[in-house]
Design a protein around this motif. Structure first.
Motif, PDB file in Angstrom:
ATOM      1  N   ASP A  57     -67.975 -54.523 -37.702  1.00 44.92           N
ATOM      2  CA  ASP A  57     -67.057 -53.548 -38.275  1.00 44.92           C
ATOM      3  C   ASP A  57     -66.653 -52.422 -37.395  1.00 44.92           C
ATOM      4  N   PRO A  58     -65.429 -52.529 -36.910  1.00 48.26           N
ATOM      5  CA  PRO A  58     -65.178 -51.528 -35.935  1.00 48.26           C
ATOM      6  C   PRO A  58     -65.034 -49.892 -36.325  1.00 48.26           C
ATOM      7  N   ALA A  59     -64.777 -49.993 -37.851  1.00 52.15           N
ATOM      8  CA  ALA A  59     -64.905 -48.487 -38.718  1.00 52.15           C
ATOM      9  C   ALA A  59     -66.394 -48.313 -39.045  1.00 52.15           C
ATOM     10  N   ARG A  60     -67.449 -48.905 -38.406  1.00 50.79           N
ATOM     11  CA  ARG A  60     -68.720 -48.391 -39.238  1.00 50.79           C
ATOM     12  C   ARG A  60     -69.674 -48.744 -37.832  1.00 50.79           C
ATOM     13  N   ILE A  61     -69.428 -47.876 -36.877  1.00 49.67           N
ATOM     14  CA  ILE A  61     -69.935 -47.779 -35.461  1.00 49.67           C
ATOM     15  C   ILE A  61     -70.703 -46.233 -35.339  1.00 49.67           C
ATOM     16  N   GLY A  62     -71.922 -46.197 -35.269  1.00 46.79           N
ATOM     17  CA  GLY A  62     -72.483 -45.027 -35.284  1.00 46.79           C
ATOM     18  C   GLY A  62     -73.528 -44.792 -33.811  1.00 46.79           C
ATOM     19  N   ILE A  63     -73.584 -43.739 -33.603  1.00 46.18           N
ATOM     20  CA  ILE A  63     -74.626 -43.449 -32.438  1.00 46.18           C
ATOM     21  C   ILE A  63     -75.542 -42.331 -33.014  1.00 46.18           C
ATOM     22  N   THR A  64     -76.931 -42.318 -32.630  1.00 43.48           N
ATOM     23  CA  THR A  64     -77.877 -41.219 -32.844  1.00 43.48           C
ATOM     24  C   THR A  64     -78.829 -40.887 -31.664  1.00 43.48           C
ATOM     25  N   GLY A  65     -79.070 -39.697 -31.481  1.00 44.63           N
ATOM     26  CA  GLY A  65     -79.978 -39.339 -30.093  1.00 44.63           C
ATOM     27  C   GLY A  65     -80.524 -37.997 -30.592  1.00 44.63           C
ATOM     28  N   HIS A  66     -81.564 -37.795 -29.839  1.00 42.86           N
ATOM     29  CA  HIS A  66     -82.390 -36.450 -29.837  1.00 42.86           C
ATOM     30  C   HIS A  66     -82.238 -35.599 -28.729  1.00 42.86           C
ATOM     31  N   SER A  67     -82.245 -34.262 -28.726  1.00 42.01           N
ATOM     32  CA  SER A  67     -82.268 -33.446 -27.645  1.00 42.01           C
ATOM     33  C   SER A  67     -80.997 -33.823 -26.579  1.00 42.01           C
ATOM     34  N   PHE A  68     -81.490 -34.106 -25.218  1.00 40.78           N
ATOM     35  CA  PHE A  68     -80.363 -34.479 -24.322  1.00 40.78           C
ATOM     36  C   PHE A  68     -79.675 -35.580 -24.806  1.00 40.78           C
ATOM     37  N   GLY A  69     -80.451 -36.776 -25.684  1.00 41.21           N
ATOM     38  CA  GLY A  69     -79.582 -37.837 -26.284  1.00 41.21           C
ATOM     39  C   GLY A  69     -78.571 -37.498 -27.411  1.00 41.21           C
ATOM     40  N   GLY A  70     -78.970 -36.269 -28.107  1.00 43.72           N
ATOM     41  CA  GLY A  70     -78.207 -35.576 -29.192  1.00 43.72           C
ATOM     42  C   GLY A  70     -76.901 -35.043 -28.574  1.00 43.72           C
ATOM     43  N   THR A  71     -77.052 -34.621 -27.236  1.00 42.22           N
ATOM     44  CA  THR A  71     -75.892 -33.966 -26.407  1.00 42.22           C
ATOM     45  C   THR A  71     -75.083 -34.977 -26.102  1.00 42.22           C
ATOM     46  N   LEU A  72     -75.550 -36.239 -25.671  1.00 44.73           N
ATOM     47  CA  LEU A  72     -74.809 -37.277 -25.192  1.00 44.73           C
ATOM     48  C   LEU A  72     -73.713 -37.795 -26.397  1.00 44.73           C
ATOM     49  N   ALA A  73     -74.502 -37.822 -27.552  1.00 44.63           N
ATOM     50  CA  ALA A  73     -73.767 -38.432 -28.726  1.00 44.63           C
ATOM     51  C   ALA A  73     -72.676 -37.283 -28.871  1.00 44.63           C
ATOM     52  N   LEU A  74     -72.931 -36.264 -28.814  1.00 46.96           N
ATOM     53  CA  LEU A  74     -71.912 -35.331 -29.306  1.00 46.96           C
ATOM     54  C   LEU A  74     -70.616 -35.329 -28.187  1.00 46.96           C
ATOM     55  N   HIS A  75     -71.097 -35.347 -26.840  1.00 45.99           N
ATOM     56  CA  HIS A  75     -70.046 -35.586 -26.048  1.00 45.99           C
ATOM     57  C   HIS A  75     -69.118 -36.580 -26.210  1.00 45.99           C
ATOM     58  N   GLY A  76     -69.973 -37.641 -26.665  1.00 47.58           N
ATOM     59  CA  GLY A  76     -69.120 -38.989 -27.051  1.00 47.58           C
ATOM     60  C   GLY A  76     -67.934 -38.755 -28.312  1.00 47.58           C
ATOM     61  N   ALA A  77     -68.527 -37.810 -28.959  1.00 46.87           N
ATOM     62  CA  ALA A  77     -67.602 -37.287 -30.378  1.00 46.87           C
ATOM     63  C   ALA A  77     -66.423 -36.521 -29.834  1.00 46.87           C
ATOM     64  N   LEU A  78     -66.746 -35.666 -28.898  1.00 47.06           N
ATOM     65  CA  LEU A  78     -65.743 -34.840 -28.421  1.00 47.06           C
ATOM     66  C   LEU A  78     -64.691 -35.373 -27.362  1.00 47.06           C
ATOM     67  N   THR A  79     -65.070 -36.214 -26.479  1.00 51.84           N
ATOM     68  CA  THR A  79     -64.178 -36.809 -25.511  1.00 51.84           C
ATOM     69  C   THR A  79     -63.684 -38.208 -25.807  1.00 51.84           C
ATOM     70  N   ARG A  80     -64.410 -38.924 -26.556  1.00 51.77           N
ATOM     71  CA  ARG A  80     -64.071 -40.416 -27.011  1.00 51.77           C
ATOM     72  C   ARG A  80     -64.022 -40.518 -28.628  1.00 51.77           C
ATOM     73  N   PRO A  81     -63.430 -39.963 -29.336  1.00 51.46           N
ATOM     74  CA  PRO A  81     -63.383 -39.615 -30.736  1.00 51.46           C
ATOM     75  C   PRO A  81     -63.140 -40.906 -31.417  1.00 51.46           C
ATOM     76  N   ALA A  82     -62.598 -41.863 -30.565  1.00 51.50           N
ATOM     77  CA  ALA A  82     -62.263 -43.375 -31.375  1.00 51.50           C
ATOM     78  C   ALA A  82     -63.549 -44.306 -31.083  1.00 51.50           C
ATOM     79  N   MET A  83     -64.503 -43.956 -30.332  1.00 48.10           N
ATOM     80  CA  MET A  83     -65.510 -44.744 -30.144  1.00 48.10           C
ATOM     81  C   MET A  83     -66.494 -44.977 -31.011  1.00 48.10           C
ATOM     82  N   PHE A  84     -66.731 -43.925 -31.796  1.00 47.26           N
ATOM     83  CA  PHE A  84     -67.975 -43.881 -33.022  1.00 47.26           C
ATOM     84  C   PHE A  84     -67.177 -43.624 -34.422  1.00 47.26           C
ATOM     85  N   SER A  85     -67.744 -44.039 -35.434  1.00 48.42           N
ATOM     86  CA  SER A  85     -67.320 -43.577 -36.710  1.00 48.42           C
ATOM     87  C   SER A  85     -68.097 -42.278 -37.178  1.00 48.42           C
ATOM     88  N   ASN A  86     -69.352 -42.378 -36.559  1.00 47.23           N
ATOM     89  CA  ASN A  86     -70.386 -41.235 -37.211  1.00 47.23           C
ATOM     90  C   ASN A  86     -71.145 -41.251 -35.996  1.00 47.23           C
TER      91      ASN A  86
END
Length: 229
Positions: free
Chosen positions: A95-124
């Motif tokens: 389901d393209p409208a239900r794709i999430g990513i989760t990460g911790h510390s540096f991994g959390g930074t990566l996930a947030l970078h995705g949210a900022l630079t590729r907002p269509a890539m993840f739904s949450n």
């Protein structure tokens, strides 16, 4: 579909959490889904793969990863977007409208970078204790410099599921009670000012090393919760 970073540590916890909640789906509202754990390897790989490129040194002496190569976050997101997800789409219904990513510390930074630079890539996006201190809080400045956010239309990679037009990914940010929450509060406030939906949680009695297990339930619920319509 939920991507779990630092998969060697976090994939088993995410799977056990998702199975437990899905078995009690009538009460939890969680449906079965697909979990993809991506291993991180050594600190040297984490520092390279999970950090964006900054206009100043990412780390200073005494900080985690100091002296290691950084700046590979975009290449890592390309790997997910152009290689991993198209391969999954050939085997599974996603389901393209239900794709999430989760990460911790540096991994959390990566996930947030995705949210900022590729907002269509993840739904949450769920980030546990993200390393917002990198490059003197460069990601905070990045958010402050964003234009006022508008709905975005997703790019559909070859062989990937078609993604609908939607607004911005929903964000969940957590930090341990024994950590300093101020950078996370500043970052969340800046995101809210750019029309992101953000929820923050202070995790009682947790420190930096223990916030990810306590956050995985949030990521599972955000991604696998039964749609209301």
């Amino acid at each position: 579909l939920l991507y779990v970073l630092d998969g060697a540590d976090n994939f088993p916890i995410a799977v056990a959490t998702a199975l437990r909640l899905a078995r009690a789906g009538a009460r939890s509202g969680v449906e079965p889904g697909i979990i993809v754990g991506i291993d991180s390897g050594t600190l040297q790989r984490r520092a390279r793969d999970y950090t964006p490129r900054f206009d100043r040194p990412a780390t200073r002496e005494g900080q985690p990863g100091h002296g290691l190569p950084t700046g590979g976050a975009d290449a890592f997101l390309d790997f997910i977007d152009h290689i991993v997800q198209p391969a999954l789409a050939k085997e599974q219904r996603i389901d393209p409208a239900r794709i999430g990513i989760t990460g911790h510390s540096f991994g959390g930074t990566l996930a947030l970078h995705g949210a900022l630079t590729r907002p269509a890539m993840f739904s949450n996006v769920t980030a546990a204790s993200p390393s917002l201190w990198l490059a003197d809080e460069a990601m905070l400045r990045q958010v402050q410099n964003l234009p006022q956010s508008q709905p975005v239309r997703a790019r559909n990679a070859k062989n990937a599921p078609r993604r609908p037009a939607f607004i911005l990914p929903a964000l969940i940010l957590t930090v341990g009670e024994q950590e300093k929450p101020e950078p996370l509060y500043r970052f969340a406030a800046a995101l809210t000012g750019k029309n992101y939906t953000v929820r923050t949680r202070i995790l009682s009695d947790e420190d930096h090393g223990s916030t990810m297990p306590a956050t995985i339930t949030e990521a599972v619920r955000a991604t696998f919760h039964r749609p209301t319509s």
